[in-house]
Design an enzyme around this catalytic site. Structure first.
Site, short mmCIF file in Angstrom:
data_model
loop_
_atom_site.label_atom_id
_atom_site.label_comp_id
_atom_site.label_asym_id
_atom_site.label_seq_id
_atom_site.Cartn_x
_atom_site.Cartn_y
_atom_site.Cartn_z
N GLU A 17 42.70 51.29 45.04
CA GLU A 17 43.80 50.78 44.22
C GLU A 17 44.34 51.90 43.34
OE1 GLU A 17 43.37 46.24 43.60
OE2 GLU A 17 42.18 47.24 42.09
N LYS B 27 42.12 37.89 37.79
CA LYS B 27 41.99 38.54 36.47
C LYS B 27 41.82 37.45 35.41
CE LYS B 27 44.57 42.40 38.32
NZ LYS B 27 45.41 43.56 38.08
N SER C 285 50.15 46.02 43.73
CA SER C 285 51.46 45.42 44.04
C SER C 285 51.61 45.02 45.50
CB SER C 285 52.60 46.34 43.57
OG SER C 285 52.52 46.53 42.16
N HIS D 2 36.61 47.80 38.96
CA HIS D 2 38.07 47.69 38.88
C HIS D 2 38.59 48.65 37.82
CE1 HIS D 2 42.08 46.12 38.24
NE2 HIS D 2 41.98 45.55 39.42
N ASN E 138 42.60 38.45 43.22
CA ASN E 138 41.97 38.79 41.95
C ASN E 138 42.79 38.12 40.85
OD1 ASN E 138 40.80 39.94 39.72
ND2 ASN E 138 41.47 42.04 40.14
N GLU F 147 40.71 48.34 35.59
CA GLU F 147 40.84 47.75 34.24
C GLU F 147 39.49 47.74 33.53
OE1 GLU F 147 42.83 44.16 35.53
OE2 GLU F 147 44.57 45.38 36.07
N GLY G 77 50.03 46.22 39.21
CA GLY G 77 50.85 45.43 38.30
C GLY G 77 52.18 46.07 37.94
#
Ligand code: PGA
Length: 253
Positions: A169, A11, A215, A97, A9, A99, A175
């Site tokens: 996730e 991003k 991660s 996702h 991904n 985000e 991250g």
């Protein structure tokens, strides 16, 4: 046997030139892919056509969009529809996702609509779920994930959910460099599979690949992926470094 998948991904990272170079470096590696071990690259919208041409030339490698619109078509400036992705022959799309949920206000209802758009256009969704740290600290993560699955997916009938990919996730691991332990990942993946079994039966539940994200790195992928219900990973930061992502692909079961 269900597919084992290493999904990158990107991003909102890399220029087109950087992305193409990264793909060249990765695709020239010894990836050890076969029909049960896939690599997927979720890249920014403007790069989809070019990257899809690169993955199309490589067996068991596929391109994904990172999002699609909940609307079919029309006056939605800046949006990209599932039909547009399908017209580029893009096979996968990430939906939900954290985000997108957090920064762009994508609710469960919007995500359910996006899932329908993806399926109507023959795209394979990679549906993301995950709990924030506060939920994990209260040990409420199982109920949280179950409610995300119910709200996003459980309007689907059996045939629609076949070939689905789910990515677990935990938000506290994305991250942050703080990975879930392989026990925590396996425990949640087994829970997700049980929830799917209760709704759709064991055959379908066992055919759905459940990826872990948060991660994943070259040095922890092998251990994470070795758990029976962890069918690979959705990888952010480490997917931007060719040697790291090659190593993650090679860590698939
Ligand atoms: P990360 O991102 O690997 O950088 O934690 C994972 C993701 O958000 O998909």
């Amino acid at each position: 046997m269900r597919k084992q998948i290493a999904a990158a991904n990107w991003k909102m990272n890399l220029t087109l030139g950087q992305g193409k170079q990264l793909m060249k470096d990765i695709l020239s590696g010894e990836l050890e892919l076969n029909e049960n071990r896939e690599a997927v690259f979720a890249v920014p919208f403007p790069y989809l056509a070019e990257i899809n041409t690169m993955t199309a030339g490589q067996k068991n490698c596929y391109t994904a969009a990172q999002n699609c619109s909940a609307e079919k078509s029309g006056a939605y400036t800046g949006e990209v529809s599932a039909e547009m992705l399908s017209s580029l022959n893009i096979p996968y799309v990430i939906i939900g996702h954290s985000e997108r949920r957090e920064y762009y206000g994508e609710t469960d209802a919007i995500l359910a609509q996006k899932i329908n758009m993806a399926l109507d256009n023959k795209l394979k969704p990679i549906f993301c779920c995950g709990e924030p740290l506060a939920v994990r600290e209260k040990e409420m993560q199982n109920a949280h994930i179950e409610s995300q699955l119910r709200a996003g997916l459980f309007h689907l009938v059996n045939v629609q959910i076949e070939n689905f990919v789910i990515a677990y996730e935990p938000i506290w691991a994305i991250g942050t460099g703080r990975t879930a332990s392989s026990e925590q990942a396996q425990e949640m993946h087994a829970h997700i599979r049980k929830v799917l079994t209760d709704q759709y039966g064991p055959e379908i539940a066992n055919s759905i690949s459940i990826l872990y994200g948060g991660s994943v790195k070259a040095n922890n992928a092998k251990e994470l992926f070795s758990s029976p219900d962890v069918d690979g990973g959705l990888v952010g930061g480490a997917s931007l470094v060719a040697a790291d992502f090659i190593s993650i692909i090679r860590s698939l079961k």
